[in-house]
Design a protein around this motif. Structure first.
Motif, PDB file in Angstrom:
ATOM      1  N   LYS A  31       9.445  -5.676   4.679  1.00  0.00           N
ATOM      2  CA  LYS A  31       8.508  -5.523   5.665  1.00  0.00           C
ATOM      3  C   LYS A  31       7.388  -4.446   5.025  1.00  0.00           C
ATOM      4  O   LYS A  31       6.382  -4.414   5.279  1.00  0.00           O
ATOM      5  N   VAL A  32       8.023  -3.495   4.230  1.00  0.00           N
ATOM      6  CA  VAL A  32       7.149  -2.462   3.693  1.00  0.00           C
ATOM      7  C   VAL A  32       6.025  -3.066   2.659  1.00  0.00           C
ATOM      8  O   VAL A  32       4.777  -2.620   2.624  1.00  0.00           O
ATOM      9  N   GLN A  33       6.532  -4.049   1.652  1.00  0.00           N
ATOM     10  CA  GLN A  33       5.907  -4.605   0.530  1.00  0.00           C
ATOM     11  C   GLN A  33       4.412  -5.094   1.231  1.00  0.00           C
ATOM     12  O   GLN A  33       3.185  -4.765   0.896  1.00  0.00           O
ATOM     13  N   PRO A  34       4.418  -6.023   2.335  1.00  0.00           N
ATOM     14  CA  PRO A  34       3.092  -6.527   2.578  1.00  0.00           C
ATOM     15  C   PRO A  34       2.166  -5.589   3.608  1.00  0.00           C
ATOM     16  O   PRO A  34       0.980  -5.709   3.487  1.00  0.00           O
ATOM     17  N   GLU A  35       2.892  -4.524   4.220  1.00  0.00           N
ATOM     18  CA  GLU A  35       2.055  -3.573   4.619  1.00  0.00           C
ATOM     19  C   GLU A  35       1.334  -2.679   3.780  1.00  0.00           C
ATOM     20  O   GLU A  35       0.399  -2.279   4.028  1.00  0.00           O
ATOM     21  N   LEU A  36       1.970  -2.402   2.597  1.00  0.00           N
ATOM     22  CA  LEU A  36       1.358  -1.682   1.497  1.00  0.00           C
ATOM     23  C   LEU A  36      -0.010  -2.436   1.063  1.00  0.00           C
ATOM     24  O   LEU A  36      -0.842  -1.839   0.767  1.00  0.00           O
ATOM     25  N   ALA A  37       0.419  -3.698   0.716  1.00  0.00           N
ATOM     26  CA  ALA A  37      -0.731  -4.618   0.272  1.00  0.00           C
ATOM     27  C   ALA A  37      -1.841  -4.821   1.129  1.00  0.00           C
ATOM     28  O   ALA A  37      -3.054  -4.664   0.902  1.00  0.00           O
ATOM     29  N   ARG A  38      -1.420  -4.713   2.535  1.00  0.00           N
ATOM     30  CA  ARG A  38      -2.695  -4.831   3.314  1.00  0.00           C
ATOM     31  C   ARG A  38      -3.201  -3.541   3.616  1.00  0.00           C
ATOM     32  O   ARG A  38      -4.719  -3.537   3.593  1.00  0.00           O
ATOM     33  N   GLY A  39      -2.621  -2.315   3.260  1.00  0.00           N
ATOM     34  CA  GLY A  39      -3.336  -1.112   3.087  1.00  0.00           C
ATOM     35  C   GLY A  39      -4.410  -1.055   2.101  1.00  0.00           C
ATOM     36  O   GLY A  39      -5.319  -0.527   1.977  1.00  0.00           O
ATOM     37  N   VAL A  40      -3.991  -1.483   0.933  1.00  0.00           N
ATOM     38  CA  VAL A  40      -4.871  -1.810  -0.315  1.00  0.00           C
ATOM     39  C   VAL A  40      -5.915  -2.513  -0.128  1.00  0.00           C
ATOM     40  O   VAL A  40      -7.257  -2.293  -0.166  1.00  0.00           O
ATOM     41  N   ALA A  41      -5.819  -3.805   0.714  1.00  0.00           N
ATOM     42  CA  ALA A  41      -6.928  -4.810   1.118  1.00  0.00           C
ATOM     43  C   ALA A  41      -7.887  -4.209   1.994  1.00  0.00           C
ATOM     44  O   ALA A  41      -8.979  -4.186   1.903  1.00  0.00           O
ATOM     45  N   LYS A  42      -7.395  -3.298   2.616  1.00  0.00           N
ATOM     46  CA  LYS A  42      -8.283  -2.555   3.979  1.00  0.00           C
ATOM     47  C   LYS A  42      -8.885  -1.378   3.411  1.00  0.00           C
ATOM     48  O   LYS A  42      -9.686  -0.863   3.993  1.00  0.00           O
ATOM     49  N   GLY A  43      -8.358  -0.867   2.265  1.00  0.00           N
ATOM     50  CA  GLY A  43      -9.012   0.355   1.703  1.00  0.00           C
ATOM     51  C   GLY A  43      -8.660   1.675   2.249  1.00  0.00           C
ATOM     52  O   GLY A  43      -9.031   2.803   1.725  1.00  0.00           O
ATOM     53  N   VAL A  44      -7.213   1.580   2.492  1.00  0.00           N
ATOM     54  CA  VAL A  44      -6.715   2.914   2.942  1.00  0.00           C
ATOM     55  C   VAL A  44      -5.789   3.728   1.737  1.00  0.00           C
ATOM     56  O   VAL A  44      -5.454   4.526   1.773  1.00  0.00           O
ATOM     57  N   PHE A  45      -5.517   2.732   0.825  1.00  0.00           N
ATOM     58  CA  PHE A  45      -4.757   3.051  -0.286  1.00  0.00           C
ATOM     59  C   PHE A  45      -5.140   2.498  -1.450  1.00  0.00           C
ATOM     60  O   PHE A  45      -5.795   1.360  -1.345  1.00  0.00           O
ATOM     61  N   HIS A  46      -5.146   3.364  -2.523  1.00  0.00           N
ATOM     62  CA  HIS A  46      -5.667   2.737  -3.952  1.00  0.00           C
ATOM     63  C   HIS A  46      -4.431   1.717  -4.546  1.00  0.00           C
ATOM     64  O   HIS A  46      -3.286   2.045  -3.991  1.00  0.00           O
ATOM     65  N   LYS A  47      -4.875   1.073  -5.088  1.00  0.00           N
ATOM     66  CA  LYS A  47      -3.988  -0.215  -5.509  1.00  0.00           C
ATOM     67  C   LYS A  47      -2.732   0.382  -6.435  1.00  0.00           C
ATOM     68  O   LYS A  47      -1.779  -0.036  -6.092  1.00  0.00           O
ATOM     69  N   ASN A  48      -3.111   1.326  -7.333  1.00  0.00           N
ATOM     70  CA  ASN A  48      -2.085   2.039  -7.920  1.00  0.00           C
ATOM     71  C   ASN A  48      -1.143   2.660  -7.238  1.00  0.00           C
ATOM     72  O   ASN A  48       0.279   2.739  -7.312  1.00  0.00           O
ATOM     73  N   THR A  49      -1.669   3.413  -6.169  1.00  0.00           N
ATOM     74  CA  THR A  49      -0.861   4.297  -5.412  1.00  0.00           C
ATOM     75  C   THR A  49       0.314   3.260  -4.903  1.00  0.00           C
ATOM     76  O   THR A  49       1.341   3.479  -4.496  1.00  0.00           O
ATOM     77  N   ALA A  50      -0.302   2.060  -4.160  1.00  0.00           N
ATOM     78  CA  ALA A  50       0.513   1.102  -3.618  1.00  0.00           C
ATOM     79  C   ALA A  50       1.489   0.418  -4.541  1.00  0.00           C
ATOM     80  O   ALA A  50       2.894   0.511  -4.251  1.00  0.00           O
ATOM     81  N   ALA A  51       1.249   0.285  -5.923  1.00  0.00           N
ATOM     82  CA  ALA A  51       2.094  -0.160  -6.961  1.00  0.00           C
ATOM     83  C   ALA A  51       3.213   0.571  -7.152  1.00  0.00           C
ATOM     84  O   ALA A  51       4.321   0.216  -7.200  1.00  0.00           O
ATOM     85  N   ARG A  52       2.748   1.898  -7.126  1.00  0.00           N
ATOM     86  CA  ARG A  52       3.664   3.157  -7.339  1.00  0.00           C
ATOM     87  C   ARG A  52       5.049   3.082  -6.507  1.00  0.00           C
ATOM     88  O   ARG A  52       6.116   3.286  -6.577  1.00  0.00           O
ATOM     89  N   LYS A  53       4.312   3.361  -5.213  1.00  0.00           N
ATOM     90  CA  LYS A  53       5.301   3.357  -4.059  1.00  0.00           C
ATOM     91  C   LYS A  53       6.283   2.053  -4.024  1.00  0.00           C
ATOM     92  O   LYS A  53       7.426   2.353  -3.647  1.00  0.00           O
ATOM     93  N   ILE A  54       5.735   0.961  -4.029  1.00  0.00           N
ATOM     94  CA  ILE A  54       6.607  -0.345  -4.122  1.00  0.00           C
ATOM     95  C   ILE A  54       7.486  -0.124  -5.295  1.00  0.00           C
ATOM     96  O   ILE A  54       8.806  -0.656  -4.951  1.00  0.00           O
ATOM     97  N   SER A  55       7.070  -0.002  -6.481  1.00  0.00           N
ATOM     98  CA  SER A  55       7.964   0.128  -7.436  1.00  0.00           C
ATOM     99  C   SER A  55       9.016   1.090  -7.316  1.00  0.00           C
ATOM    100  O   SER A  55      10.203   1.035  -7.598  1.00  0.00           O
ATOM    101  N   ARG A  56       8.780   2.469  -6.957  1.00  0.00           N
ATOM    102  CA  ARG A  56       9.891   3.376  -6.677  1.00  0.00           C
ATOM    103  C   ARG A  56      10.842   2.979  -5.571  1.00  0.00           C
ATOM    104  O   ARG A  56      12.098   3.291  -5.719  1.00  0.00           O
ATOM    105  N   LEU A  57      10.499   2.285  -4.422  1.00  0.00           N
ATOM    106  CA  LEU A  57      11.200   1.988  -3.369  1.00  0.00           C
ATOM    107  C   LEU A  57      11.975   0.877  -3.762  1.00  0.00           C
ATOM    108  O   LEU A  57      13.015   0.645  -3.586  1.00  0.00           O
TER     109      LEU A  57
END
Length: 87
Positions: free
Chosen positions: A53-79
């Motif tokens: 559930k977390v992965q697509p939400e973070l990806a959507r946050g990137v697409a909508k411009g609320v997170f930077h791409k690398n920030t989301a990638a880092r969070k997904i990687s660590r989780l």
């Protein structure tokens, strides 16, 4: 203070966007917290489901411009690493 009609409109628009973006970030944080509780409990199945559930939400946050791409990638990687460490 805004004097031109364009500047007044910009202020209204920024307020609307801030509200929407705040809701998006809050929603993503909620999903991450659910994953964190599953990790803390040591429940691998629940953690894996929460991660899906977390992965697509973070990806959507990137697409909508609320997170930077690398920030989301880092969070997904660590989780993902933490979920994999459970098993």
């Amino acid at each position: 203070m805004a004097n031109t009609p364009q500047a007044k409109k910009r202020i209204r628009r920024n307020d609307r966007r801030a509200t929407i973006n705040g809701a998006r970030v809050s929603r993503i944080r909620t999903f991450i917290k659910q994953l964190e509780t599953a990790l803390a409990a040591g429940d691998k199945d629940q953690a894996a489901a929460a991660m899906k559930k977390v992965q697509p939400e973070l990806a959507r946050g990137v697409a909508k411009g609320v997170f930077h791409k690398n920030t989301a990638a880092r969070k997904i990687s660590r989780l993902t690493k933490r979920v994999a460490a459970l098993g």
